[in-house]
Structures are given as C-alpha cells and as structure tokens.
Write a protein that holds these residues in place. Structure first.
Motif, PDB file in Angstrom:
ATOM      1  N   ASP A 174       0.858  -1.186   0.000  1.00  0.00           N
ATOM      2  CA  ASP A 174       0.000   0.000   0.000  1.00  0.00           C
ATOM      3  C   ASP A 174       0.893   1.233   0.000  1.00  0.00           C
ATOM      4  O   ASP A 174       2.080   1.162   0.343  1.00  0.00           O
ATOM      5  N   LEU A 175       0.333   2.358  -0.405  1.00  0.00           N
ATOM      6  CA  LEU A 175       1.107   3.607  -0.440  1.00  0.00           C
ATOM      7  C   LEU A 175       0.343   4.712   0.270  1.00  0.00           C
ATOM      8  O   LEU A 175      -0.884   4.698   0.325  1.00  0.00           O
ATOM      9  N   HIS A 230      -5.110  -3.131  -2.173  1.00  0.00           N
ATOM     10  CA  HIS A 230      -6.539  -2.828  -2.069  1.00  0.00           C
ATOM     11  C   HIS A 230      -6.826  -1.496  -2.763  1.00  0.00           C
ATOM     12  O   HIS A 230      -6.377  -0.446  -2.326  1.00  0.00           O
ATOM     13  N   ASP A 238      -2.419   3.789  -6.714  1.00  0.00           N
ATOM     14  CA  ASP A 238      -1.093   3.270  -6.348  1.00  0.00           C
ATOM     15  C   ASP A 238      -0.261   2.961  -7.590  1.00  0.00           C
ATOM     16  O   ASP A 238       0.935   3.260  -7.630  1.00  0.00           O
TER      17      ASP A 238
HETATM   18 MN    MN Z   1      -4.109   2.358  -0.829  1.00  0.00          MN
END
Ligand code: MN
Ligand code: AMP
Ligand code: ZN
Length: 865
Positions: free
Chosen positions: A335-336, A388, A393
């Motif tokens: 994730d970012l 997700h 991203d």
């Molecule tokens: Mn995210």
C-alpha cells in the motif's frame, strides 16, 4: 443617494421615465435632499437615553434602519417618477428661470454629496466639474464605477457575515498538534457521518528539496522513469537503458527533460512510441496464471500485530535486505500513502509492505531514487502482489518510483466481483478480521518526519491483514463461482488491467479551463469567462513553477469568486479569498492586471438555464474529496459546500435569477435570497427607461454614444429590438460559419499533409538542433503564426517594457491568452503535438520578443488499453 436601490418586498418595480443622464442626475438630487432632511429629523427626535444601544445614530437596530431606508428609497423613486418627463414637458418647465435655478442649486448640492460619498469609498470623484463638454458621460462613468465598488464591498461583507468565506481552504499544515477532530461527512458519498482526524505539521520541510532528480512539472507528457527492467521477456528499449548517457548532453541542459529526450530520439532515430509505452505491457499481455492461483486456497491466518516484526526502512542497505526477503516469498501486500497539496504532481510518501510474517514501512521520500530495485520482486510473475484499490497506487508507483506491478490481485476488485455491498478496506477488515480500523489518518500529511507513532501504526494496519483478506476473498470467489475459477479469473483480469494503467501527467491545453468550468455548471458572461481563463492559466503556470498544487495556489472556489465578481481593485481580489493563499497575496498585482484585461472584453451575457440552479439544490451527494488529495476525483466536481454539507450562499448568489422559471421549488429563505440578489443586479434599474420612452433611435444604435453603451450594458432594449438583434447576429454567425467551414477544411487538409510528412518534420527538428547552441534561437525566431489579438493596454505596457531594457526583470506571469496551445491534443489518439513555445519557464520573456510557436507532430506509443 448612493443608497442601494433595494426593492421593497413584493412591490413591482416601475422603471421611471428618465432618459438623459442629465435629468437623471437632477432627479437623484431631489430625492437625496429629501431623505437627508428626514434623516436629520429622526436623529433629533430620538430619545437620547437610547443612544448607547443604537445600531447607528437614530436607529435602534438594523431592522429599524432597513425599514427606514426602504421607505426613503420608495419615496425617492416615487418623487423621481413624478418629475417632469423628458421631451416636451421637461423642456417646458425648463423655460422658467425659477425651475432652472432650482434644478441647478439642487444639482450642485447633490453632486457635492455624491463626490463626498465616492471620496469616502476611495473612488475617483470629480462630480462637480461641469466645465468640460464630455463631463456628463465621464460623470456617469464615475457613478457606475463607484456603484460597482460599493456593491462589491457590500457583497464581500454580506459573504463575510454569512460565513461564506470561512473554512473552505483545504487544511494547511499549521502546527503539529494533537490531531483535531474534523467532521468530514463531505468526504464520503452516502455514508453516515464519520469523524476524521487530520494530522498536520508546522513547517514540514519540502521533501522535494532533497530529491536527487528534480521533479519535471513541464507541460510535457510523462515518460517512464525506468532504466533497468528485471523479469523482462521483451528487453527494455535502448531509449531507457541509455538514460545515463543522455544525462551528459550539454546542449540539452536548458531544455525540459522530456523535450530533450524527444530531440534525442530524433537524432538517434529510435522509436518514439517507446518513450510513452508501458514498459511491462508485453509481460502483462503474456502473463499466464499458475494453476494454484485459480483453485480454492486454504486461508492462512494473519499473525497478531504484537507478534509481528515491523521495521521502518529508510536506508539503501535495509531496502536491499527487504528486496531479498520479498524475492523469496510467493505473495506480499503493498500500500502507499501520498501527499498532493504542497506539490504539483503529488508525492508518494510511504510504502507499506507485509509478508506473511513481517511488516515493512518504507520511507519513499528518503529512498525515492533507490526504490526501483524493488522491481525485481514487483515484476516477478511468480510473486503475487496484493493491493486494495490499486488504481492510484499503480500511477504513483510509476510517477515517483519507476515501479511496475506484474501479477497483482486487487482486493477491491474482488469485493466488487463478490458484490459485498461496501468495498472499502475497513469494511473488509471488519468482515474478515473483525478489526475495527478507522481511516482517520488517511488524509494526514504523510510528509511528516519522524513519522508519529499513531501514523506509523495506521499505515501498518493498511497491509498487515491484507494477505489474509486475499485468502478469504479467493475462497468466497471460488464458492460463489460454484467451484469454478471463472470469478477468480475475472478478478485477476481486472487487476491486470489496473496494472496496465499508465501515469498521465496533467497537461495544460487551451480548453482545460472549460473542463473545470463545465463541472462547476457555472454560467459566466464574456468578461467573467475571460477572467476565469486567464486566472486558470496563471494558476497552472505558477503551480508548475513553484511545485505546488493548483488548489494551494488558488482554490477553485476562490478562482470562481474572483471571476464572478471581477474586482476593480487589488484589495477586491484579496477580499475574495479567505484565507488568502500566499501566492495570491504575493502576486495580487498580476492577478489584478488579468482581471482588468478581462473587464475590457465586450460584455455579452451568456444565458443559462434553470437546470444549473436545480443541480445545485438537488445534488447533496459529493464525490470523495480530501484536503490533500485531489487525484481520485477532480476537485472541481465539488460544489461549494460547507463541511457540514450546506451549500454556500455564494452558490446561490451566483445564479441568474432572471432565468429561474419556477421559484415555487425554493424555500422562503431562498426566495428571499432571490429577491435580494435581484435587487442587487442593476443599481440603476428603477431609473432606467421602459420601451415607451423616447430615445433617439440613432443614438441607440450608434456605438459611440453613451446610450448605446448603457443599453448594451444594462439590457435596456425592447424585446423586439433584442430579437431583431439576435436574428441579425444569427445571420452573421451563419455566414461566418460558412467561411469557417471552408477554412477548417483547408486546415484539416494541411494537417493531414503534415501527418504524412512526419518524417520530414522530424528531420527538420533534428536538423534544427544540429548546430548545438543555435537550436534555441531557431525555435524562438520561427515562432509567431497565430497570436490572439493582444490587449491594447497590455501591449502598450509590453512595448514600454521592451524599450526600457535596462530595468531588471521582474517576474511576469506568462500570458496564456497570447499563446497557441495546440498542445498534446488528447482527442487525437496516438498523436502528440508539441508546441515548443510552451516549454521551459523562461518562455514568458522569450515570447515577448516573438509570440507564437512552431509545432512538431509525432506518433506516441500504443494507446491506453
Ligand atoms: Mn491504498
Ligand atoms: P489508502 O490507500 O486508503 O491508504 O490511501 C492512500 C492515499 O490516498 C492517502 O495517503 C491519501 O493521499 C489518498 N486518499 C485516500 N483516501 C482519500 C480521500 N478520501 N480523499 C482524498 N485522498 C484520499
Ligand atoms: Zn494506505
């Protein structure tokens, strides 16, 4: 006399029978003396005991004042209407010396009074100078101007009083304090009210300053950052692998990187499409999923947080270690976190990665130039990367880190495929892990370092459970799909499509401002439209130059307000903004020039429908939006709503009530607002002639007369005349259309020809750069085809500046109105059109000498999926 002509409730407006400005002035004069007297009487008679509590001398509260004021205005209007009519009656009266004398003394008194009021408001005020022949027209101008200024002030104060100006600005980093509670129901589409916490920091150092590679905000398409390609089936084009060599081209130093690369392409005869293609397109197109990913898995429970190691990675050494660990796994979650308020393109601030037994929080600010090494695991088709909601991203990875994903599973897509109803990560975590996560820090300023523990823990939770969620979703997909892999395949397929997304840099074109305007459903007249266009260009240019978001430079709602009001003074611009954005304050004079330029446009009303207003009242649902991030949804999608969901009064005020056909929909308050706004529209309306008034026909159609101007400005013409004019215009338009059609055909033909000659144009381009330093001159001197007709005043100013070449160069915003933006036409698939004059920041000075451009076309890469 300059009392605002507020229309008394319900009373029908009766245009009084004034024709010439002369009698107009006289009429005003009598009303004024009348009301002055009454005013005095009232103050004298008032009980002195009450004076302390009075709203203003003689009036105990606002209502009393308004009531009295309205009474006076009505009386004045009536008195005015009963004055001798212009034409026979007036001339007859005027033949009596007594009448004439009376008019003159009253006139003087009135002019004096007007001068004082205008003086008080800081307007030019030489009302009493009756000597000049042109005096009357000039004085009329003065009155119009002054009324504008005063009305502007009133508008601003009303807005202030209604709280319209407050709390619109996205949250500025202003003090690293304990998180504030911010109700941000306006962030979410339908959900119940939720409480978000915004963590901000004071004086966050701009991470951009430490970036080894400067951010490229130029108005050129994005080219991938990649220069090595692990897991390649198709090798990386030499364009990317030779990047380090290109760095040493001295002649390219003063050209934006993308342009330098393009020119280099011309020289080396490489394929231009490589520059813009997805580097892993081929690998993704040929991605074959292993059988085991298309069967029912055995969910593997996540490790409790407390028993899981979590490391903060901010050195290359640690990153290499992470990379090695990842390479040994068969799946990991990513994730970012991103920041987009204090940067033009946005900055990826954090990367969270979770394997089955470890969590990593990677500082993507510190390791920005090193993170590309993760491509080894990220593009390994044997390792599943679980995200997700990866749409953003994927773009951020490319934009900041040069990273690509081959073999991704997006849990958001799985949730959609399963029709789980709600597809947010918190929902999935609650459903599968019974974890109550809250997204309070989603909108935090992720640039803050050292990372506060709360934010650290929040970031970690975003990936910690994700592999388990991935397992559970696959089980469900298998079961809902009746033990067949169809649904699983569907999710893999959708996820692959997302991996194939290419980052697109926002490009400025001639009509970008129209897109924004259309979303605002705003109806502007020609002057307002021009202001909006100029402000939009100014904002884009400055945002790129200062590396700030456009929302930071000048938020949309402020830009609209300025365009709407067209303030006459720089202070008026400041007053449209609350709080005033720093760059607006700094460049208010430039902005003022732009607004002035817009005001010089001929005023044409742009009619608009009831629909616009309807939309404002009936659309309570607002798309996702946050103070920092506008990447998911254009900020322009958001109408002016207060955080508690109310519509700004401003939005109401902007509506043209003339066109409201069915006011029955409106609440009492909205109807009242309509009436108030109506009464503000034209301060002179009640003094203006109706069609049975004698106006010299010649004067009305002679553009040099004041009547002509006034008629146009205030729309005085009778309905038939207006219709006649419309018809005449229509006819003229059709004729022009016919001519334009022929022109267009010609242009199209020549464009087609130029496309066929791409090679020739390319050769020209490469030839033009051969003699090294000469290239720049060439570009400059060959420009200058189609420049819009420049504004006279500004031209004069520019000429003056050029003459005075010894004065030091001050920053002057590039005047976008004067340039040709046939840039990067998005409507032409596969084709990019470069306009050289748009590159570089020093263009404004260069284009002073020679406006215009020279363009080159070439074929871009494959279109997006
Ligand atoms: Mn995210
Ligand atoms: P997430 O994937 O939920 O961790 O979000 C990643 C980044 O997307 C955050 O750091 C924000 O920059 C941005 N973002 C997430 N949600 C929103 C939102 N509701 N509004 C604006 N930006 C958001
Ligand atoms: Zn996140």
């Amino acid at each position: 006399m300059l009392v605002l002509p507020i229309k008394p409730n319900g009373e029908e407006e009766k245009p009084s029978a004034v024709v010439s400005c002369h009698s107009h002035v006289q009429k005003l004069e009598m009303d004024s003396s009348n009301s002055d007297k009454q005013n005095n009487n009232q103050s004298v008679n008032e009980d002195p005991a009450g004076v302390d509590n009075e709203f203003c001398p003689g009036f105990k509260d606002v209502d009393a004042f308004v009531k009295y004021g309205l009474g006076t205005v009505v009386a004045a209007t009536k008195a005015s209407a009963s004055l001798p009519q212009v034409g026979d009656e007036y001339d007859l009266y005027r033949s009596f010396p007594g009448f004439q004398e009376f008019c003159e003394t009253q006139g003087d008194g009135l002019l004096h009074c007007m001068s004082q009021i205008m003086h008080h408001h800081g307007c030019r005020a030489h009302m009493r100078d009756r000597n000049k022949l042109t005096g009357l027209e000039e004085r009329f101008d003065l009155v119009v101007d002054s009324n504008d200024v005063i009305l502007e002030k009133v508008g601003i104060l009303l807005d202030d009083a209604a709280g319209v100006n407050r709390s619109q600005q996205p949250v500025m980093p202003a003090g690293f304090q304990p998180p504030k509670i911010v109700v941000s129901s306006w962030n979410r589409k339908v959900q119940k009210q939720k409480t978000f916490r915004l963590l901000q920091a004071k004086n966050v150092t701009r991470p951009q300053l430490k970036f080894r590679e400067k951010v490229d905000n130029s108005n050129t398409p994005f080219t991938p950052k990649i220069f090595v390609k692990p897991n390649a089936i198709k090798p990386l084009p030499s364009y990317f692998t030779n990047k380090h060599i290109r760095k040493e081209r001295p002649e390219d130093l003063d050209v934006p990187a993308a342009l330098a690369d393009f020119i280099h392409q011309q020289r080396t005869q490489e394929h231009v499409e490589d520059m813009f293609a997805h580097p892993y397109q081929y690998e993704l197109d040929h991605l074959a999923l292993p059988e085991n990913l298309l069967s029912k898995p055995e969910p593997q429970m996540y490790k409790p947080l407390a028993e899981t190691k979590c490391s903060f990675i901010d050195t290359l050494e640690d990153l290499v270690a992470v990379n090695e660990k990842l390479a040994k796994t068969s799946e990991f979650a990513v994730d970012l976190e991103h920041h987009s308020y204090r940067s033009f393109l946005g900055i990826t601030c954090l990367m969270q990665i979770s394997t089955r037994d470890e969590d990593f929080i990677i500082d993507t600010l510190e390791l920005r130039s090193e993170l590309y090494i993760l491509n080894e695991a990220f593009t390994d088709p044997a390792i599943v990367k679980v995200f997700h909601g990866a749409d953003s991203d994927i773009e951020w990875l490319q934009k900041d880190l040069g990273l690509y994903i081959v073999n991704m599973f997006d849990t958001h897509q799985a949730s959609r495929t399963l029709n789980l109803g709600r597809h947010s990560l918190d929902h999935l975590l609650k459903l599968f892990c019974n974890v109550d996560s809250d997204k309070r820090y989603q909108l935090a300023d992720w640039r803050i370092r050292p990372l506060p523990d709360e934010m650290f823990q929040y970031a970690r939770a975003d990936t910690h459970y994700l592999l388990y969620v991935y397992d559970r979703l696959r089980v469900d997909l298998w079961e809902v799909g009746n033990g067949q892999p169809a649904l699983l395949q569907m999710v893999w397929h959708k996820s692959k499509d997302i991996s194939l997304k290419k980052y697109m840099k926002p490009l400025f074109t001639e009509d970008s401002y129209m897109d924004l305007l259309r979303k605002q459903k705003k109806a502007f007249n020609t002057q307002q439209l021009t202001a909006f266009r100029l402000l939009y260009g100014w904002r884009d240019k400055l945002a790129r130059q200062e590396d700030e978001s456009t929302g930071y430079v000048l938020p949309n709602h402020m830009m609209i307000k300025i365009s709407d009001i067209l303030p006459k003074e720089p202070q008026g611009i400041i007053a449209c903004c609350n709080p005033v954005p720093p760059l607006v304050r700094q460049q208010v004079n430039e902005l003022h020039l732009l607004v002035q330029q817009a005001r010089e446009m001929p005023l044409l009303k742009v009619r608009h429908a009831w629909g616009a207003m309807h939309w404002l009242f009936l659309q309570p649902e607002i798309p996702l939006f946050g103070p920092h991030d506008t990447s998911r949804v254009s900020e322009s999608d958001i109408p002016s709503f207060t955080p508690d969901g109310k519509i700004y009064l401003k939005s109401i005020v902007n509506i043209n009530y003339d066109t409201v056909k069915d006011p029955g929909h409106l609440t009492v308050a909205q109807q009242k607002a309509c009436r108030v706004v109506e009464s503000f529209q034209n301060p002179f309306r009640m003094y203006l002639p109706s069609n049975d008034i004698h106006i010299s026909k010649n004067a009305k159609f002679d553009p040099s007369t004041k009547i002509y101007e006034i008629s146009n400005r205030w729309k005085l013409q009778s309905v038939e005349q207006q219709q006649k004019e419309v018809e005449a215009k229509k006819k003229a338009k059709e004729e022009a259309k016919a001519v334009a059609g022929v022109e267009r055909k010609k242009a199209k033909q020549s464009y087609q020809e130029s496309l066929q000659n791409v090679a020739t144009v390319r050769q020209q381009a490469s030839e033009s750069i051969k003699p090294g330093g000469k290239k720049r001159e060439r570009v400059a001197s060959e420009t200058g085809e189609s420049t819009p007709k420049p504004n006279k005043k500004l031209m004069k100013a520019a000429v003056k500046k050029n003459e005075d070449s010894t004065t030091p160069l001050v920053f002057k915003p590039y005047d976008y109105s004067q340039s040709d933006f046939k840039v990067f036409a998005g409507t032409q698939p596969h084709v990019f059109v470069y306009v050289l004059s748009d590159f570089g920041h020093d263009i404004s000075q260069k284009s002073n000498a020679c406006a215009g451009n020279r363009s080159m076309s070439f074929f871009g890469g494959k279109s997006e999926r």
